[in-house]
Motif scaffolding. Sequence first.
Motif, PDB file in Angstrom:
ATOM      1  N   MET A 208      33.586  22.218   4.255  1.00 61.78           N
ATOM      2  CA  MET A 208      32.492  21.380   4.735  1.00 61.78           C
ATOM      3  C   MET A 208      32.981  19.987   5.107  1.00 61.78           C
ATOM      4  SD  MET A 208      29.101  22.516   2.624  1.00 61.78           S
ATOM      5  CE  MET A 208      29.661  21.957   1.023  1.00 61.78           C
ATOM      6  N   GLN A 209      34.264  19.733   4.909  1.00 64.61           N
ATOM      7  CA  GLN A 209      34.836  18.465   5.352  1.00 64.61           C
ATOM      8  C   GLN A 209      34.947  18.417   6.876  1.00 64.61           C
ATOM      9  OE1 GLN A 209      37.867  18.810   1.757  1.00 64.61           O
ATOM     10  NE2 GLN A 209      38.339  17.009   2.991  1.00 64.61           N
ATOM     11  N   ILE A 210      34.900  19.598   7.502  1.00 61.56           N
ATOM     12  CA  ILE A 210      34.830  19.679   8.963  1.00 61.56           C
ATOM     13  C   ILE A 210      33.578  20.508   9.267  1.00 61.56           C
ATOM     14  CG2 ILE A 210      36.035  20.285  11.103  1.00 61.56           C
ATOM     15  CD1 ILE A 210      38.645  20.244   9.553  1.00 61.56           C
ATOM     16  N   PRO A 211      32.416  19.877   9.323  1.00 63.25           N
ATOM     17  CA  PRO A 211      31.136  20.608   9.394  1.00 63.25           C
ATOM     18  C   PRO A 211      30.797  21.125  10.784  1.00 63.25           C
ATOM     19  CG  PRO A 211      30.726  18.262   9.339  1.00 63.25           C
ATOM     20  CD  PRO A 211      32.218  18.424   9.205  1.00 63.25           C
ATOM     21  N   VAL A 212      31.638  22.008  11.289  1.00 62.71           N
ATOM     22  CA  VAL A 212      31.336  22.720  12.532  1.00 62.71           C
ATOM     23  C   VAL A 212      31.315  24.209  12.218  1.00 62.71           C
ATOM     24  CG1 VAL A 212      32.293  20.960  14.075  1.00 62.71           C
ATOM     25  CG2 VAL A 212      33.778  22.780  13.221  1.00 62.71           C
ATOM     26  N   SER A 213      30.417  24.942  12.854  1.00 61.08           N
ATOM     27  CA  SER A 213      30.238  26.363  12.548  1.00 61.08           C
ATOM     28  C   SER A 213      31.153  27.224  13.419  1.00 61.08           C
ATOM     29  CB  SER A 213      28.770  26.761  12.743  1.00 61.08           C
ATOM     30  OG  SER A 213      28.544  28.068  12.257  1.00 61.08           O
ATOM     31  N   GLN A 214      32.459  27.059  13.238  1.00 63.39           N
ATOM     32  CA  GLN A 214      33.437  27.786  14.042  1.00 63.39           C
ATOM     33  C   GLN A 214      34.488  28.409  13.130  1.00 63.39           C
ATOM     34  OE1 GLN A 214      33.346  28.446  17.200  1.00 63.39           O
ATOM     35  NE2 GLN A 214      31.909  26.967  18.078  1.00 63.39           N
ATOM     36  N   GLY A 215      35.330  29.257  13.732  1.00 63.22           N
ATOM     37  CA  GLY A 215      36.393  29.900  12.972  1.00 63.22           C
ATOM     38  C   GLY A 215      37.253  30.744  13.886  1.00 63.22           C
ATOM     39  N   PRO A 216      38.277  31.385  13.348  1.00 60.16           N
ATOM     40  CA  PRO A 216      39.172  32.206  14.166  1.00 60.16           C
ATOM     41  C   PRO A 216      38.501  33.482  14.656  1.00 60.16           C
ATOM     42  CG  PRO A 216      39.691  32.479  11.839  1.00 60.16           C
ATOM     43  CD  PRO A 216      38.666  31.387  11.926  1.00 60.16           C
ATOM     44  N   GLY A 217      38.928  33.955  15.831  1.00 59.83           N
ATOM     45  CA  GLY A 217      38.405  35.200  16.364  1.00 59.83           C
ATOM     46  C   GLY A 217      36.900  35.162  16.574  1.00 59.83           C
ATOM     47  N   GLU A 218      36.224  36.219  16.149  1.00 54.45           N
ATOM     48  CA  GLU A 218      34.768  36.316  16.278  1.00 54.45           C
ATOM     49  C   GLU A 218      34.029  35.506  15.225  1.00 54.45           C
ATOM     50  OE1 GLU A 218      33.477  40.586  17.760  1.00 54.45           O
ATOM     51  OE2 GLU A 218      34.876  40.763  16.083  1.00 54.45           O
ATOM     52  N   PHE A 219      34.734  35.083  14.179  1.00 56.91           N
ATOM     53  CA  PHE A 219      34.049  34.589  12.986  1.00 56.91           C
ATOM     54  C   PHE A 219      33.496  33.178  13.157  1.00 56.91           C
ATOM     55  CE2 PHE A 219      37.123  37.800  11.555  1.00 56.91           C
ATOM     56  CZ  PHE A 219      36.213  38.723  11.050  1.00 56.91           C
ATOM     57  N   TRP A 220      32.281  33.002  12.626  1.00 58.61           N
ATOM     58  CA  TRP A 220      31.569  31.734  12.695  1.00 58.61           C
ATOM     59  C   TRP A 220      30.365  31.839  11.751  1.00 58.61           C
ATOM     60  CZ3 TRP A 220      26.498  30.676  14.699  1.00 58.61           C
ATOM     61  CH2 TRP A 220      25.781  31.839  15.014  1.00 58.61           C
ATOM     62  N   GLY A 221      29.478  30.836  11.772  1.00 57.80           N
ATOM     63  CA  GLY A 221      28.206  30.957  11.066  1.00 57.80           C
ATOM     64  C   GLY A 221      28.181  30.391   9.667  1.00 57.80           C
ATOM     65  N   LEU A 222      29.235  29.670   9.263  1.00 59.10           N
ATOM     66  CA  LEU A 222      29.253  29.029   7.948  1.00 59.10           C
ATOM     67  C   LEU A 222      29.078  27.521   8.125  1.00 59.10           C
ATOM     68  CD1 LEU A 222      32.108  31.147   6.342  1.00 59.10           C
ATOM     69  CD2 LEU A 222      29.732  31.020   5.542  1.00 59.10           C
ATOM     70  N   PRO A 223      28.666  26.807   7.070  1.00 60.99           N
ATOM     71  CA  PRO A 223      28.401  25.363   7.205  1.00 60.99           C
ATOM     72  C   PRO A 223      29.668  24.512   7.222  1.00 60.99           C
ATOM     73  CG  PRO A 223      27.986  26.052   4.962  1.00 60.99           C
ATOM     74  CD  PRO A 223      28.282  27.311   5.735  1.00 60.99           C
ATOM     75  N   GLY A 224      30.726  25.060   7.770  1.00 58.34           N
ATOM     76  CA  GLY A 224      31.987  24.345   7.857  1.00 58.34           C
ATOM     77  C   GLY A 224      33.028  25.207   8.550  1.00 58.34           C
ATOM     78  N   LEU A 225      34.091  24.581   9.014  1.00 55.13           N
ATOM     79  CA  LEU A 225      35.147  25.280   9.732  1.00 55.13           C
ATOM     80  C   LEU A 225      35.850  26.297   8.835  1.00 55.13           C
ATOM     81  CD1 LEU A 225      36.837  25.392  12.391  1.00 55.13           C
ATOM     82  CD2 LEU A 225      38.356  23.699  11.329  1.00 55.13           C
ATOM     83  N   ILE A 226      36.020  27.520   9.327  1.00 56.12           N
ATOM     84  CA  ILE A 226      36.717  28.572   8.567  1.00 56.12           C
ATOM     85  C   ILE A 226      38.218  28.362   8.732  1.00 56.12           C
ATOM     86  CG2 ILE A 226      37.096  31.050   8.341  1.00 56.12           C
ATOM     87  CD1 ILE A 226      34.284  31.459   9.546  1.00 56.12           C
ATOM     88  N   LEU A 227      38.909  28.207   7.609  1.00 56.21           N
ATOM     89  CA  LEU A 227      40.353  27.970   7.634  1.00 56.21           C
ATOM     90  C   LEU A 227      41.168  29.209   7.290  1.00 56.21           C
ATOM     91  CD1 LEU A 227      40.745  24.413   6.054  1.00 56.21           C
ATOM     92  CD2 LEU A 227      40.303  25.081   8.421  1.00 56.21           C
ATOM     93  N   GLU A 228      40.519  30.215   6.712  1.00 54.93           N
ATOM     94  CA  GLU A 228      41.250  31.446   6.378  1.00 54.93           C
ATOM     95  C   GLU A 228      40.295  32.630   6.379  1.00 54.93           C
ATOM     96  OE1 GLU A 228      44.107  31.332   3.100  1.00 54.93           O
ATOM     97  OE2 GLU A 228      43.311  33.257   2.391  1.00 54.93           O
ATOM     98  N   VAL A 229      40.776  33.758   6.903  1.00 53.14           N
ATOM     99  CA  VAL A 229      40.004  35.002   6.918  1.00 53.14           C
ATOM    100  C   VAL A 229      40.911  36.145   6.480  1.00 53.14           C
ATOM    101  CG1 VAL A 229      38.798  36.693   8.360  1.00 53.14           C
ATOM    102  CG2 VAL A 229      38.414  34.275   8.741  1.00 53.14           C
ATOM    103  N   ASN A 230      40.390  36.995   5.606  1.00 57.12           N
ATOM    104  CA  ASN A 230      41.107  38.191   5.165  1.00 57.12           C
ATOM    105  C   ASN A 230      40.297  39.421   5.558  1.00 57.12           C
ATOM    106  OD1 ASN A 230      43.303  36.923   3.323  1.00 57.12           O
ATOM    107  ND2 ASN A 230      41.391  35.974   2.647  1.00 57.12           N
TER     108      ASN A 230
END
Length: 294
Positions: A208-230
């Motif tokens: 949430m320190q980077i409050p944008v709803s983005q992430g790698p690939g298709e992933f998004w929709g969280l209240p902060g930037l996704i930094l890791e996906v498994n």
Amino acid sequence: MKLSIKKLRILCLFLIASSSINAQDFQGKVYYQSKTAIDMSAFGGNQMSEERKKQIAERMKSMFEKTYVLSFNKSESNYKEDEVLAAPGQGRGGRWGGMMSSFSAGPIYKNVKDNSFLQEQDFFGKLFLIKEELPEFEWKMGSETKQIGKYMCFKATTTHIVDNNTNSFGRRGRGRNNANKATDSTNTEEVKAPSLTKEVEVTAWYTMQIPVSQGPGEFWGLPGLILEVNVENTTVYCSKIIMNPGEKATIKAPTKGKEITKDKYREVVRKKSEEMREMFRGGRGGSGRRGGGF
């Protein structure tokens, strides 16, 4: 209501970060590393020596270890493989690398403001433009945290339908004996085409320190930037973040390629996969049906 020091610190960081992204020209760039554990049994690894396994794993490394770049602003993002020149003598996995590249995800554009998702996809020399609404993720927010670099991250989980590309050709039909088995009614299941999709468990870590709803690939929709996906045996993790880079990236929706939905594109993949399986069943002599167009 009392707040712990840790929660208060996170709240302050969130408020500071939120105010910083309101700048008109706000932009960020994230470099992700993608690593996939290789199941050597899929390549006959059970009959291989350890040395042979290492040789094959090294040759296939470029297929399963990649670097991606996510460029984002307040509402949009572009996600694509980092264009890095291969070292002299280093290919893209040889014959299998060229084949597998046709199943690798192309550049992705996401816009959370107008709920749009576009992906350029080159499939055996033909360019498609997959156009959909953003995929919906039913995230389960957890309380577990971990530090990624200087960012405090929270855990979230969901399930997701993904393309089952790794089994598109399978291991059947590589010899005449297997081809003969196809005529045996007791072996009907052995030659059935594998499903092109499957449901998988997804674990994401977002900040949430980077409050944008983005992430790698298709992933998004969280209240902060996704930094890791498994996802299954693949991990995509952040290796570097640049906030407000000096050289701004151009973030725009792609326009090239034949417009198609994801379901229609999967049907194209299915038909081409069946065509390729027929070729392999025919053996090196080429008795199988040769590939045509789309």
